[in-house]
Design a protein around this motif. Structure first.
Motif, PDB file in Angstrom:
ATOM      1  N   LEU A   1       7.417   3.885   0.163  1.00  0.00           N
ATOM      2  CA  LEU A   1       6.863   2.553   0.214  1.00  0.00           C
ATOM      3  C   LEU A   1       6.110   2.550  -1.051  1.00  0.00           C
ATOM      4  O   LEU A   1       5.691   1.440  -1.560  1.00  0.00           O
ATOM      5  N   MET A   2       4.996   3.298  -1.323  1.00  0.00           N
ATOM      6  CA  MET A   2       3.900   3.598  -2.531  1.00  0.00           C
ATOM      7  C   MET A   2       4.536   2.341  -3.566  1.00  0.00           C
ATOM      8  O   MET A   2       4.185   2.407  -4.552  1.00  0.00           O
ATOM      9  N   MET A   3       5.934   3.591  -4.140  1.00  0.00           N
ATOM     10  CA  MET A   3       6.573   3.649  -5.137  1.00  0.00           C
ATOM     11  C   MET A   3       6.311   2.490  -5.114  1.00  0.00           C
ATOM     12  O   MET A   3       6.698   1.740  -6.289  1.00  0.00           O
ATOM     13  N   GLY A   4       6.951   1.644  -4.212  1.00  0.00           N
ATOM     14  CA  GLY A   4       7.176  -0.168  -4.145  1.00  0.00           C
ATOM     15  C   GLY A   4       5.994  -0.666  -5.094  1.00  0.00           C
ATOM     16  O   GLY A   4       6.146  -1.743  -5.938  1.00  0.00           O
ATOM     17  N   LEU A   5       4.899  -0.946  -4.543  1.00  0.00           N
ATOM     18  CA  LEU A   5       3.673  -1.077  -4.030  1.00  0.00           C
ATOM     19  C   LEU A   5       2.982  -0.638  -5.952  1.00  0.00           C
ATOM     20  O   LEU A   5       3.016  -2.217  -7.094  1.00  0.00           O
ATOM     21  N   LEU A   6       3.350   0.585  -6.509  1.00  0.00           N
ATOM     22  CA  LEU A   6       2.351   1.363  -8.234  1.00  0.00           C
ATOM     23  C   LEU A   6       3.628   0.566  -8.922  1.00  0.00           C
ATOM     24  O   LEU A   6       3.243   0.535 -10.169  1.00  0.00           O
TER      25      LEU A   6
END
Length: 431
Positions: free
Chosen positions: A95-100
């Motif tokens: 999920l953090m890769m989506g935000l990043l």
């Protein structure tokens, strides 16, 4: 030796909701107030990653008390000085890769040895098609991965599998970049991201057609508002206590305030198919999610056939379903669960090996397993491979009178259920 179950208990906050609440609070503009957060290691990894990005996110407290997250908006996030360590948490990394992907800087996402062995291209490929850039720094399709974000465009992505992590990564990239996105999947996966976004006022909707289920997020230029949320109890954690109650000889167990989202209650539906006596009471809504009390009574379980549409809503609970199957009358066959081979461990192989090690009958299928139930005492040593769900599932059998089972790594349960062994022991002693 008979075992009577009795109790009125709560389980820790839901892991999936906790991850998202922390991420949305860090991306919001204003003070969010969050309580009931899961204090497990996975969620602490999410909080630590957000702090490394310059966000004011305290660690989830051990007692579930309230924290305040002072959000300055996602545009205030800054490039981290060191690689972002996601520990053992696949949800944090994906999920953090989506935000990043929406942030105009480079960052490296990594994790522990187990997480570095899990596939990541299922996430990076749709994000790359939106304009983000990814560089695999070690093995192909594995962490560590350098993410360079910014300049994203919208996408209508068709996912080959029903996966909340794929869907959420794309939705979060669209949210951060303020571009419209949609994800079509063959069946509805966990929809916590959509529910939380909708509760915050975002233009998100779900459409069902002959092609599958489509989650749509429109372009939204408004600042994400702060959250005021008490996280409900984790149904995956409740499943282990429910299994203990189902396998008891008498009594009743009530588990209060459990998340009753239909995409997460597959275990309980399948347990009912096995003739398990359990039902929901006192339904209400919390933060866009249904919440209820779960009441469970000891049951004479029967074998079932599990596969296809049964799997997405019960994927994390297959190990504990296998435990019930080992004590059910007849042969249980579970298919369509190949995703279990790329979880924290190869859960198909690990569950079958552990069942055999304690004297139960089980065999592997390419995408599942077959278990033949019995009522003889079970004895032996279980190798968990550091997988919290394997440890907790076999902990249920270990707790039952007459069995003599050693769990090689009890500590790994802290990833998702701090205090699990103490609560399990108190239920057994109090019965």
């Amino acid at each position: 030796m008979s075992f009577r179950i009795s109790g009125d208990v709560r389980v820790p906050g839901d892991k999936s909701v906790t991850h998202r609440a922390l991420m949305f609070a860090a991306a919001a503009q204003g003070e969010s107030r969050l309580s009931g957060l899961l204090p497990g290691e996975d969620c602490r990894s999410t909080a630590a990653v957000l702090r490394a990005l310059g966000c004011d996110v305290p660690p989830p407290p051990a007692d579930g008390s309230e924290i305040v997250v002072r959000g300055r908006g996602i545009d205030a996030w800054r490039a981290p000085a060191e690689p972002l360590d996601c520990g053992n948490s696949g949800t944090t990394s994906r999920l953090m890769m989506g935000l990043l992907a929406s942030r105009p800087f480079a960052s490296v996402v990594t994790g522990d040895a187990s997480l570095r062995g899990r596939p990541m291209r299922r996430i990076t490929e749709p994000l790359a098609s939106m304009g983000a850039r990814f560089r695999e720094l070690d093995a192909p399709d594995r962490l560590p991965i350098e993410v360079t974000g910014g300049g994203l465009h919208g996408i209508d992505y068709v996912s080959p599998k029903a996966s909340a992590q794929i869907k959420s990564a794309v939705l979060l990239a669209g949210l951060g970049a303020r571009v419209p996105v949609s994800v079509t999947e063959p069946a509805l996966s966990r929809d916590h991201t959509e529910r939380m976004l909708s509760a915050l006022g975002a233009p998100v909707r779900t459409e069902t057609s002959a092609d599958g289920v489509r989650a749509v997020l429109g372009a939204w230029g408004e600042p994400l508002p702060p959250l005021d949320l008490r996280v409900p109890g984790d149904p995956s954690s409740a499943a282990f206590l429910a299994a203990l109650a189902l396998l008891a000889d008498a009594g009743e167990l009530r588990i209060r305030g459990v998340l009753a989202n239909p995409t997460r209650t597959g275990f309980f539906s399948l347990a009912r198919l096995m003739m398990g006596l359990l039902h929901w009471e006192r339904g209400r809504a919390v933060g866009g999610e249904p919440v209820s009390d779960l009441v469970v009574r000891p049951s004479r379980l029967k074998a079932v056939q599990i596969g296809g549409d049964d799997i997405p809503a019960a994927i994390d609970e297959i190990p504990v379903l296998a435990i019930l199957a080992a004590r059910a009358e007849g042969e249980t066959r579970i298919t369509g669960a190949g995703e279990l081979r790329v979880k924290e461990s190869d859960r198909i192989a690990a569950v079958v090996a552990a069942l055999r090690a304690i004297g139960a009958e089980a065999e592997e299928l390419e995408d599942g397993l077959v278990i033949r139930g019995g009522d003889h005492p079970l004895r032996g040593r279980v190798t968990t491979h550091g997988d919290h769900r394997i440890a907790m599932a076999f902990g249920v059998l270990a707790a039952l009178p007459g069995n003599e089972i050693e769990i090689d790594d009890r500590q790994c349960a802290a990833v998702s259920f701090p205090g699990y062994w103490e609560l399990l022991d108190s239920l057994v002693r109090g019965g």
